[in-house]
Design a protein around this motif. Structure first.
Motif, PDB file in Angstrom:
ATOM      1  N   ASP A 130       0.831  -1.202   0.000  1.00  0.00           N
ATOM      2  CA  ASP A 130       0.000   0.000   0.000  1.00  0.00           C
ATOM      3  C   ASP A 130       0.872   1.260   0.000  1.00  0.00           C
ATOM      4  O   ASP A 130       0.555   2.243  -0.677  1.00  0.00           O
ATOM      5  CB  ASP A 130      -0.912  -0.004   1.237  1.00  0.00           C
ATOM      6  CG  ASP A 130      -1.950   1.114   1.184  1.00  0.00           C
ATOM      7  OD1 ASP A 130      -2.592   1.275   0.121  1.00  0.00           O
ATOM      8  OD2 ASP A 130      -2.077   1.851   2.178  1.00  0.00           O
ATOM      9  N   ASP A 131       2.010   1.214   0.744  1.00  0.00           N
ATOM     10  CA  ASP A 131       2.964   2.332   0.715  1.00  0.00           C
ATOM     11  C   ASP A 131       3.487   2.534  -0.706  1.00  0.00           C
ATOM     12  O   ASP A 131       3.593   3.668  -1.195  1.00  0.00           O
ATOM     13  CB  ASP A 131       4.146   2.053   1.649  1.00  0.00           C
ATOM     14  CG  ASP A 131       3.754   2.072   3.114  1.00  0.00           C
ATOM     15  OD1 ASP A 131       2.796   2.784   3.467  1.00  0.00           O
ATOM     16  OD2 ASP A 131       4.404   1.368   3.901  1.00  0.00           O
ATOM     17  N   LYS A 181       0.852   4.195  -2.890  1.00  0.00           N
ATOM     18  CA  LYS A 181       0.676   5.622  -2.585  1.00  0.00           C
ATOM     19  C   LYS A 181       1.858   6.443  -3.118  1.00  0.00           C
ATOM     20  O   LYS A 181       1.671   7.540  -3.647  1.00  0.00           O
ATOM     21  CB  LYS A 181       0.572   5.807  -1.071  1.00  0.00           C
ATOM     22  CG  LYS A 181      -0.687   5.230  -0.448  1.00  0.00           C
ATOM     23  CD  LYS A 181      -1.902   6.053  -0.799  1.00  0.00           C
ATOM     24  CE  LYS A 181      -3.085   5.742   0.119  1.00  0.00           C
ATOM     25  NZ  LYS A 181      -3.471   4.316   0.160  1.00  0.00           N
ATOM     26  N   LEU A 182       3.067   5.927  -2.987  1.00  0.00           N
ATOM     27  CA  LEU A 182       4.239   6.662  -3.446  1.00  0.00           C
ATOM     28  C   LEU A 182       4.264   6.782  -4.964  1.00  0.00           C
ATOM     29  O   LEU A 182       4.748   7.782  -5.508  1.00  0.00           O
ATOM     30  CB  LEU A 182       5.524   5.977  -2.955  1.00  0.00           C
ATOM     31  CG  LEU A 182       5.754   5.995  -1.437  1.00  0.00           C
ATOM     32  CD1 LEU A 182       7.037   5.247  -1.084  1.00  0.00           C
ATOM     33  CD2 LEU A 182       5.817   7.421  -0.913  1.00  0.00           C
ATOM     34  N   GLY A 213       1.892   7.395  -6.784  1.00  0.00           N
ATOM     35  CA  GLY A 213       0.989   8.469  -7.187  1.00  0.00           C
ATOM     36  C   GLY A 213       1.536   9.863  -6.957  1.00  0.00           C
ATOM     37  O   GLY A 213       0.891  10.848  -7.316  1.00  0.00           O
ATOM     38  N   ILE A 214       2.727   9.977  -6.371  1.00  0.00           N
ATOM     39  CA  ILE A 214       3.314  11.293  -6.112  1.00  0.00           C
ATOM     40  C   ILE A 214       3.864  11.872  -7.410  1.00  0.00           C
ATOM     41  O   ILE A 214       4.642  11.224  -8.116  1.00  0.00           O
ATOM     42  CB  ILE A 214       4.432  11.199  -5.049  1.00  0.00           C
ATOM     43  CG1 ILE A 214       3.836  10.790  -3.690  1.00  0.00           C
ATOM     44  CG2 ILE A 214       5.167  12.524  -4.924  1.00  0.00           C
ATOM     45  CD1 ILE A 214       4.878  10.633  -2.608  1.00  0.00           C
ATOM     46  N   THR A 271       3.526  11.408   3.058  1.00  0.00           N
ATOM     47  CA  THR A 271       2.683  10.306   2.593  1.00  0.00           C
ATOM     48  C   THR A 271       2.863   9.064   3.462  1.00  0.00           C
ATOM     49  O   THR A 271       1.879   8.422   3.873  1.00  0.00           O
ATOM     50  CB  THR A 271       3.022   9.966   1.127  1.00  0.00           C
ATOM     51  OG1 THR A 271       2.808  11.114   0.308  1.00  0.00           O
ATOM     52  CG2 THR A 271       2.145   8.815   0.624  1.00  0.00           C
ATOM     53  N   ARG A 284       1.405   9.580   7.023  1.00  0.00           N
ATOM     54  CA  ARG A 284      -0.055   9.483   6.982  1.00  0.00           C
ATOM     55  C   ARG A 284      -0.502   8.041   6.793  1.00  0.00           C
ATOM     56  O   ARG A 284      -1.442   7.568   7.441  1.00  0.00           O
ATOM     57  CB  ARG A 284      -0.594  10.372   5.859  1.00  0.00           C
ATOM     58  CG  ARG A 284      -2.108  10.465   5.820  1.00  0.00           C
ATOM     59  CD  ARG A 284      -2.575  11.570   4.892  1.00  0.00           C
ATOM     60  NE  ARG A 284      -2.021  11.450   3.549  1.00  0.00           N
ATOM     61  CZ  ARG A 284      -1.117  12.285   3.053  1.00  0.00           C
ATOM     62  NH1 ARG A 284      -0.648  13.291   3.790  1.00  0.00           N
ATOM     63  NH2 ARG A 284      -0.655  12.121   1.825  1.00  0.00           N
ATOM     64  N   ASN A 285       0.205   7.320   5.924  1.00  0.00           N
ATOM     65  CA  ASN A 285      -0.166   5.931   5.651  1.00  0.00           C
ATOM     66  C   ASN A 285       0.114   5.022   6.843  1.00  0.00           C
ATOM     67  O   ASN A 285      -0.547   3.991   7.024  1.00  0.00           O
ATOM     68  CB  ASN A 285       0.603   5.422   4.423  1.00  0.00           C
ATOM     69  CG  ASN A 285      -0.241   4.520   3.564  1.00  0.00           C
ATOM     70  OD1 ASN A 285      -1.438   4.766   3.392  1.00  0.00           O
ATOM     71  ND2 ASN A 285       0.360   3.465   3.014  1.00  0.00           N
TER      72      ASN A 285
END
Length: 403
Positions: A81-82, A85-86, A88-89, A241, A244-245
Motif C-alpha cells: 500500500d505504501d 501511494k508513493l 501516485g506522487i 505520505t 499518513r499511511n
C-alpha cells in the motif's frame, strides 16, 4: 647556493659512510610511512569502489527503508500500500521495492549447489541499479503481477552452478521452488567485498510469497525522481505520505528512513575519513618513535664527529654552516625512509587487497603521497634541529682537543 650545495654533499657523504646506521636510523620512518600508506590505500580503494557503485543510481535517487531499534529489530514496515501511494506522487518517475530472501541456503542446478543472494525486485529496478541483461531479459510487469517464478541471474551464479553459457529456459531450484532463468546480467564486479555478480533477482511479489508471513521482510524502496532540482520537495512529500499511511501522529518519530544517493555517498565519505584518520593516527605513533630514533642517533653522530666540527670551524665554517649540514643529514635520512616506506606501503596495500576475496583494488591518492613525504621531512627537521644546534654550538678549540 654554494654553501647549500657543499652542506648537501657533506651530509650525503656522511650518510654513505655509515650505510647500516643510516638505514637503522630511518627504519622507524619506513615502518610508519609504510603503515600509513597501506591503511590509506585500502580504505580509499574501498571508498572508491562504493562511490562508483552508488553513483550509478544518480543524484536523483532516493532510498527508503525501515528503521531499527537499538537492538537491531525492525520498527516499521514498508507495504504494498505504501508502494502504491508513493507511485501516485507527482515527480516520481520510477520506484522499485527490494527485499532479500533468506529462506533457504542456496540455489541448485542438476546436483550442483551454490550460495547466492536471492533478491525480490520490480521491473524499474534494472534501470535504477544499472542491472542490464547480457542474455535474455529482465523481470517485467507481467512477471510481477502474475507472481511468476522466474529469475535473472548474475554471471557468477551461472558459472558456479555449471550451467550452459546461454542458460535461458533452464530451471534452478531454491528450496522447494523451481525458478525459470529468463536472463543473465552483465558483469558488475565487487563492492565492499560483496560480489555483485552473485545475485538472483526474482519478482518482488514472488519473493514475498516465498517468505510467507512468518517473518517481517526487510524492504528498501528505491525511488527515481524526474527532476533533481525538486528532490527536496519530493522527499518531503514522500515523508508526509508515509507518515499518513502509517498512522503516525504529530510528534511521533518516523518508523522509516529516507536518504538520497548524495547523502549516502556523503555518509560513506565521512565514515571512511574517520577510519583513515583513526588508523593513520595510530600508526603515526611509529613516526614519532622514528623521529626520536633519528634524534638519538644524530646526537651520537655529533659526539663522534666533534673533532671534524672543530676542524671545519677552524677553517672558517660558521655556526649556520654546521647547523645546515647536520640538519640536512637528518632530513635526508628521514626523507629516504619516507620514500622507501612509500614504496613498501604501496606493495603492502596491493598485496593485502589481493589476498582478501572480492576486495576492491587498493588506491593511493596524491594527497597521501605528499602528506607522507612532507611529514617524514618534517620529522627530520623537528628531531634533527637539536643535534644540529648542539654541533653548531661546539667551541672550535674544545672540539679540536676532543678525543
Amino acid at each position: 647556493m654554494a654553501i647549500l650545495w657543499e652542506a648537501l654533499r657533506s651530509a650525503l657523504r656522511a650518510i654513505a659512510v655509515s650505510k647500516m646506521r643510516s638505514f637503522l636510523t630511518s627504519l622507524g620512518i619506513i615502518i610508519g610511512v609504510a603503515s600509513i600508506i597501506a591503511v590509506v590505500s585500502l580504505v580509499q580503494g574501498l571508498e572508491e569502489s562504493i562511490t562508483s557503485q552508488f553513483e550509478g543510481y544518480g543524484s536523483n535517487s532516493l532510498f527508503i527503508q525501515q528503521r531499527r531499534d537499538n537492538y537491531g529489530r525492525l520498527i516499521g514496515d514498508l507495504t504494498d500500500d505504501d508502494l502504491l501511494k508513493l507511485k501516485g506522487i507527482d515527480g516520481i518517475s520510477a520506484i522499485s521495492p527490494q527485499t532479500f530472501v533468506f529462506e533457504y541456503s542456496g540455489v541448485q542446478y542438476e546436483g550442483e549447489q551454490h550460495s547466492a543472494d536471492v533478491v525480490g525486485v520490480m521491473p524499474d529496478y534494472a534501470e535504477m541499479d544499472s542491472s542490464y541483461p547480457e542474455l535474455g531479459r529482465f523481470i517485467t510487469t507481467t512477471d510481477a503481477d502474475s507472481r511468476k517464478k522466474v529469475a535473472v541471474i548474475g554471471p557468477k551464479v551461472r558459472d558456479e552452478l555449471g550451467m550452459p553459457e546461454n542458460p535461458i529456459g533452464e530451471f534452478i531450484q531454491y528450496g522447494p521452488h523451481w525458478l525459470k532463468v529468463i536472463g543473465v546480467l552483465e558483469s558488475k564486479g565487487q563492492m565492499m567485498g560483496q560480489d555483485l555478480d552473485n545475485y538472483v533477482y526474482i519478482p518482488y511479489p514472488t519473493a514475498v510469497g516465498i517468505m510467507g508471513y512468518q517473518q517481517q521482510p526487510f524492504v528498501i524502496f528505491v525511488v527515481r525522481v524526474e527532476d533533481v532540482n525538486r528532490i527536496d520537495s519530493i522527499t518531503e512529500r514522500v515523508e508526509q505520505t508515509l507518515r499518513r499511511n502509517h498512522g503516525l501522529k504529530p510528534g511521533d518519530d518516523n518508523d522509516f528512513m529516507i536518504q538520497s544517493a548524495d547523502q549516502v555517498l556523503q555518509s560513506i565519505g565521512q565514515i571512511t575519513q574517520v577510519i583513515t584518520w583513526v588508523f593513520g593516527g595510530i600508526v603515526g605513533i611509529s613516526l614519532l618513535v622514528g623521529g626520536i630514533g633519528i634524534m638519538n642517533i644524530m646526537l651520537v653522530s655529533v659526539t663522534e664527529r666533534t673533532r671534524e666540527v672543530g676542524i671545519c670551524k677552524a677553517l672558517g665554517a660558521t655556526r649556520a654552516d654546521i647547523l645546515l649540514q647536520f640538519l640536512l643529514e637528518a632530513v635526508i635520512i628521514s626523507l629516504i625512509g619516507g620514500i622507501v616506506g612509500l614504496g613498501l606501503g604501496f606493495a603492502i596495500g596491493a598485496g593485502v587487497a589481493g589476498m582478501i576475496p572480492n576486495f576492491p583494488p587498493s588506491e593511493v591518492p596524491a594527497w597521501a603521497v605528499f602528506l607522507a613525504l612532507g611529514f617524514s621531512s618534517g620529522v627530520g627537521i623537528v628531531f634533527g634541529i637539536l643535534p644540529a644546534a648542539k654541533a653548531a654550538r661546539l667551541d672550535p678549540i674544545d672540539a679540536l682537543r676532543y678525543e
